[in-house]
Design an enzyme around this catalytic site. Structure first.
Site: not given
Length: 244
Positions: A119, A207, A210, A235
């Protein structure tokens, strides 16, 4: 007369605006001198874009492309761009940093090392680069999004940790006091675009590797980085939310 905050005035002004409507807070932000932009990724951010379009003042929008987003998210970004007839400034990670991490650790190191490094490279560094040229940014953060990290976010705050050299940066959170129901009531009432992944059980969307759908009665952030501790669902974009 519109009150424009300085860094030293943000705490007091946050108290004044604590119970104001999102539109009032957004209007204050759009009246701030200098460069300011809306950070766009999810449903809350499109609500802000819709409100801004109705206020009628010029506004900028930027979005982070990590290179690992869902196909539906890329299509959603394009839908929003066309729907509002706006330019969306896409921010990309530094390819050398991504390449070095992937070559050393593979494509899924975050499942082992936790998500912070990935991240940091794909999201935080591009955000810092974008914010270095801004005087303020507007986010869709809500207090009820993450019980461990966002319950105390103010509607207006200084963000010195993300400011560029020699600059002051103010962060506006117009939807801080709204619930998820408030957001979706607005989306349905105003018939504005949303990510089609929401129809598949995804609530908080990041994402592709994730993010997963959640079950009934799970908190929305439980679908993000599900292999990690529940109280650390950030993040790094809003680093001030995590208290040491």
């Amino acid at each position: 007369m519109t009150v424009i905050p300085t860094i030293n005035e943000t705490e007091a002004l946050a108290q004044v605006y604590a119970d104001r409507s999102p539109r009032e807070i957004l209007e204050l932000a759009l009246n701030q001198p200098g460069e300011i932009a809306i950070s766009f990724s999810g449903a809350e951010d499109v609500v802000l874009i819709d409100m801004a379009s109705r206020i009628g003042k010029p506004f900028r929008v930027f979005s982070l492309d990590t290179g690992r987003l869902h196909r539906e998210t890329y299509q959603f970004i394009e839908t929003v761009r066309k729907h509002y007839g706006i330019k969306i400034e896409i921010c990309f990670p530094e390819p050398e940093a991504v390449q070095a991490m992937v070559n050393e650790k593979g494509l899924f190191s975050f499942y082992v090392d936790d998500h912070k490094e990935c991240c940091g490279i794909r999201k935080v560094q591009p955000l810092r680069k974008k914010l270095a040229g801004l005087d303020g940014w507007i986010t869709g953060q809500r207090k009820d999004q993450s019980p461990g990290t966002r319950t105390a976010i103010p509607v207006i705050q200084a963000d010195p940790g993300m400011a560029g050299p020699g600059r002051e940066l103010i962060k506006y959170n117009p939807l801080a006091n709204w619930s998820s129901s408030d957001v979706w009531n607005y989306i349905r009432m105003m018939e504005i675009p949303y990510n089609p992944l929401h129809e598949k059980g995804f609530v908080s969307i990041g994402c592709e590797p994730c993010t997963k759908p959640i079950l009934p009665n799970q908190h929305e952030r439980e679908g993000r980085w599900w292999w990690e501790e529940d109280t650390k669902k950030e993040c790094g974009l809003h680093a001030g939310n995590i208290q040491s």
